[in-house]
Structures are given as structure tokens and as C-alpha cells.
Enzyme design. Structure first.
Site, mmCIF file in Angstrom:
data_model
loop_
_atom_site.group_PDB
_atom_site.id
_atom_site.type_symbol
_atom_site.label_atom_id
_atom_site.label_comp_id
_atom_site.label_asym_id
_atom_site.label_seq_id
_atom_site.Cartn_x
_atom_site.Cartn_y
_atom_site.Cartn_z
ATOM 1 N N GLU A 160 -15.495 3.629 8.882
ATOM 2 C CA GLU A 160 -15.961 4.585 9.883
ATOM 3 C C GLU A 160 -15.816 6.037 9.448
ATOM 4 O O GLU A 160 -14.874 6.391 8.729
ATOM 5 C CB GLU A 160 -15.153 4.447 11.180
ATOM 6 C CG GLU A 160 -15.255 3.127 11.875
ATOM 7 C CD GLU A 160 -14.454 3.090 13.167
ATOM 8 O OE1 GLU A 160 -14.523 2.050 13.857
ATOM 9 O OE2 GLU A 160 -13.765 4.076 13.494
ATOM 10 N N HIS A 164 -1.327 0.301 5.654
ATOM 11 C CA HIS A 164 -1.891 1.189 6.678
ATOM 12 C C HIS A 164 -0.939 2.318 7.041
ATOM 13 O O HIS A 164 -0.740 2.640 8.214
ATOM 14 C CB HIS A 164 -2.280 0.400 7.933
ATOM 15 C CG HIS A 164 -3.366 -0.597 7.717
ATOM 16 N ND1 HIS A 164 -3.998 -1.254 8.748
ATOM 17 C CD2 HIS A 164 -3.945 -1.073 6.568
ATOM 18 C CE1 HIS A 164 -4.908 -2.086 8.261
ATOM 19 N NE2 HIS A 164 -4.883 -1.997 6.931
ATOM 20 N N TYR A 212 -10.566 5.931 20.215
ATOM 21 C CA TYR A 212 -11.582 5.500 19.254
ATOM 22 C C TYR A 212 -11.684 3.982 19.133
ATOM 23 O O TYR A 212 -12.435 3.489 18.294
ATOM 24 C CB TYR A 212 -11.344 6.204 17.919
ATOM 25 C CG TYR A 212 -11.712 7.671 18.035
ATOM 26 C CD1 TYR A 212 -12.955 8.122 17.609
ATOM 27 C CD2 TYR A 212 -10.860 8.575 18.656
ATOM 28 C CE1 TYR A 212 -13.323 9.454 17.774
ATOM 29 C CE2 TYR A 212 -11.220 9.904 18.828
ATOM 30 C CZ TYR A 212 -12.451 10.332 18.388
ATOM 31 O OH TYR A 212 -12.826 11.639 18.577
ATOM 32 N N TYR A 271 -10.324 -10.214 9.406
ATOM 33 C CA TYR A 271 -10.445 -10.848 8.097
ATOM 34 C C TYR A 271 -10.548 -12.364 8.198
ATOM 35 O O TYR A 271 -11.109 -13.015 7.306
ATOM 36 C CB TYR A 271 -9.255 -10.462 7.216
ATOM 37 C CG TYR A 271 -9.322 -9.033 6.726
ATOM 38 C CD1 TYR A 271 -10.301 -8.627 5.824
ATOM 39 C CD2 TYR A 271 -8.413 -8.082 7.169
ATOM 40 C CE1 TYR A 271 -10.379 -7.317 5.384
ATOM 41 C CE2 TYR A 271 -8.471 -6.773 6.726
ATOM 42 C CZ TYR A 271 -9.450 -6.399 5.836
ATOM 43 O OH TYR A 271 -9.521 -5.088 5.412
ATOM 44 N N GLN A 331 0.809 -1.211 0.000
ATOM 45 C CA GLN A 331 0.000 0.000 0.000
ATOM 46 C C GLN A 331 0.845 1.265 0.000
ATOM 47 O O GLN A 331 0.314 2.368 0.151
ATOM 48 C CB GLN A 331 -0.932 -0.006 1.222
ATOM 49 C CG GLN A 331 -1.941 -1.141 1.205
ATOM 50 C CD GLN A 331 -2.755 -1.220 2.486
ATOM 51 O OE1 GLN A 331 -2.784 -0.297 3.286
ATOM 52 N NE2 GLN A 331 -3.413 -2.354 2.688
#
Length: 378
Positions: A251, A159, A261, A272, A95
Site C-alpha cells: 500500500e 514488523h 487505515y 498467507y 527482521q
């Protein structure tokens, strides 16, 4: 700036998307099929290789970042483009990407840009980096590039997050640092992973951050986050954040200083591999999302909209869907947020921005991702 300034006024009626969305259930956000078609027209103004984010400059030009590390300067009125030189080396595995781009609050005078990217570290590790540089538009060059914040190294390839927003007064920079697929660091006070950070404009921790006196890293503003892929202030100065959940549970959060949070201890999704994660519940000690999705839309980008071109959409958030191939509108009312519209765009959508003319601009994902301009349907 109006549409004719950009040279686009007579051509927005091209390339209107069709929708195959199913009719919306009662009380669900409206879909294209439920509303008789999309309420906007979409015009492509450029194609890019795996585009990631965009930024508008005062002269109407658009900067587009691309996954492998290229930054492109586009004049949408003429289609003229050039590759910006001087970008740092980017680790685009997994990513990784050249990610967000945001002009400094005083860009018109300083020509300063802030941008984020993933950088290779020792032994196959990588990290997210926040950098600043001066843009020479005439020469198409970044100058005086400096890495002003580096996240913690991790061996995982995802991430990174790396989204940027300036406080309304222009004094502080808010930066999102993902959990790097490691989960537990999001709850670790000493870690910057899984956090919203408040920094000075030179990348140092801002004074007065709410958790520093409790043993947290001095930059932490909020914690318990997963993969934070959008952050924006509304017109009242409230800070909204969007993050991709695990298996479902995407979210929208209203970010308040010092709050937890919940990730990975609470989520409206599951792991997953099917393992359950406790849902957010009253009294659990965690701040619950204002909006969540199950099934997931895999959000890629977020923008706050308060312009006049779409007057009915003022004071809204727009969310792009990757797996959802969608654009969603979230209506804001003070601290409340409600799903309002959901449109099937037919392609994975990576990013969204409000343009200087009030149009919505989208970036499609993938090797030939288009830059689209959305204007009201005639």
C-alpha cells in the site's frame, strides 16, 4: 552540491542495468522493456553487508546502516569508509536490524542523529527503539546516545517498521511502529503497535495528537497499519506512508490525523494461509490506500523526489521492491497518487533516497548489497 563536488561526474555511465521485464499492459506503468531501456544510469559506489538505510550529511558523506548493527560512514568521492563506534546492541534475528537513520533538522549545528533499531527484551521478546545521538564525524563515534522511545515487547521477530520523518517545520518527529505480526494491536487504542506516532524531538508524545482524548495512547497519529516501511512529506506538507501488505496488498497511504487505515480488518491482500481479508470498500469506515499492488512487490523503502536532476519526476514518490526487484515511481497530484513507472532492477532493492545533488541513491539487499547512484541516461 553538484556532481563534480562528489567526484562522480565522469563515472556515472558505468554499470547500467539490463531489464527482463515483460511489456506493460495498457494503462499500466511503463516498464524498462516498454520504454526501450532504463532512463537512468547506475553507478556502484560501495558494497555493504545487508544494508538497510542511508542518510546524507552536509559535507557529502553518507551514513549506511546494516542489519547486524553496524553503521558505516562513507565518503563517496574517495571511497573512504569507517565504521562508526558507539552504536547500541541490536537484535538482528528475523527482521530485526539497525534500521532508519535521519539527521536532525538542525544537524549542521547540533550534529544530532535520530535512528531506530530492534532491541532484545526479556524472555526472548524484542521491541523497536527510537534513539538519538551526537555524531563526531572526525572520530567516527556516536556520543550521548539515548533511547527516547521504546515500542511494546513482542515475541515475534518481524514488523518492527521504525521509519522516521520530521515535520516540515522541524518541530515534530513522525515514527512508524509496526504491528509486530500480531494483527489485532493495530486496532487497539492503548497500543502503539500498528500506528503512525507523532512525537516531540525528545521522544515524548506531542501535545494535540488527534486521538488522545478518545482513550488512545497519547502518541498515536493514525492507526490500523501493518508493516510501515516508508514515510515522507511532500512539498505541500502532506504525509505519505508505504507499507508491506500480507499476501499481496502492498500500500501507499496518505496519512491524515486520527484516521483508521483498516489493518487487519481490511486489506487489498489476503492472509498467507489463503484466508480472505475484506478489501477496502466505500463506506467501510476505513481509509483506503491511494495505490496498492496485487501481486506484491514487497516494498522496502520510500523516498519523495522534488529535485531538478530528473525534472519530469518532480513531485513523485519512489518505492523499492524486494521480491519485485524493482524501482517504482508514483506520480502525485494533490491528494491523488498514480502508478507511473516500474523498472526491473534485477536485484532486491532495500532502500531509496534523494541525494543532495538530485540523484537517486539505492541500496541493494543481501550480503553484498551495493550502494548505487542513478543519474539521467546520456
Amino acid at each position: 552540491m553538484n556532481l563534480s563536488t562528489l567526484g562522480l561526474a565522469t563515472t556515472f555511465s558505468l554499470a547500467l542495468f539490463a531489464s527482463a521485464a515483460a511489456p506493460a499492459a495498457a494503462a499500466a506503468p511503463a516498464t524498462a522493456s516498454a520504454t526501450g531501456g532504463l532512463p537512468f544510469e547506475a553507478k556502484p559506489v560501495g558494497t555493504f553487508k545487508s544494508p538497510w538505510a542511508m542518510a546524507f550529511l552536509p559535507n557529502g558523506n553518507v551514513l549506511v546502516s546494516q542489519k547486524e548493527g553496524t553503521m558505516t560512514l562513507l565518503d563517496p568521492a574517495t571511497g573512504t569508509r569507517r565504521t562508526v563506534s558507539g552504536t547500541p546492541a541490536v537484535s538482528s534475528k528475523g527482521q530485526g536490524a539497525l534500521m532508519d537513520i535521519v539527521p536532525a533538522p538542525d544537524f549542521a549545528a547540533s550534529k544530532r542523529l535520530y535512528f531506530s533499531y530492534s532491541e532484545a527484551g526479556p524472555g526472548g521478546d524484542s521491541r523497536v527503539v527510537l534513539a538519538s545521538a551526537t555524531l563526531d564525524q572526525a572520530g567516527g563515534t556516536l556520543k550521548d546516545t539515548r533511547a527516547i522511545f521504546r515500542g511494546q515487547d513482542a515475541s515475534t521477530g518481524g514488523h518492527y517498521s521504525g521509519r522516521i520523518s520530521f515535520s516540515p517545520d522541524g518541530k515534530y518527529l513522525f515514527f512508524t511502529s509496526g504491528d509486530r505480526q500480531l494483527l489485532d494491536p493495530a486496532q487497539d487504542p492503548r497500543s502503539t503497535l500498528g500506528k503512525v506516532l507523532r512525537l516531540n524531538l525528545d521522544g515524548t508524545p506531542a501535545a494535540g495528537n488527534p486521538l488522545a482524548a478518545k482513550g488512545f495512547h497519547a502518541a498515536v497519529w493514525s492507526y490500523g497499519h501493518r508493516n510501515l516501511l516508508g514515510i515522507a512529506f511532500d512539498r505541500q506538507g502532506r504525509l505519505w506512508e508505504m507499507e508491506m501488505g500480507p499476501r499481496h496488498g502492498d500500500e501507499i497511504n496518505l496519512i491524515k490525523p486520527g484516521l483508521n487505515y483498516g489493518w487487519p480488518r481490511a486489506s487489498n491482500g489476503s492472509h498467507y494461509d489463503g484466508r480472505d481479508i475484506p478489501d477496502h470498500a466505500p463506506g467501510d469506515g476505513f481509509e483506503a490506500p491511494k495505490v496498492s499492488w496485487n501481486p506484491a512487490i514487497s516494498p522496502g523503502g520510500l523516498a519523495y523526489y522534488d529535485a531538478d536532476l530528473f525534472p519530469k519526476w518532480k513531485n513523485s514518490l519512489f518505492i523499492t521492491g524486494l521480491s519485485g526487484k524493482s524501482l517504482d515511481r508514483i506520480a502525485l497530484d494533490g491528494e491523488n497518487a498514480t502508478k507511473a513507472d516500474h523498472w526491473d532492477m534485477g536485484e532486491r532493492i532495500r532502500a531509496v533516497r534523494t541525494g543532495p545533488d538530485g540523484a537517486l541513491w539505492l541500496l541493494e539487499d543481501g550480503p553484498s548489497g551495493r550502494l548505487l547512484v542513478l543519474t539521467p541516461k546520456r
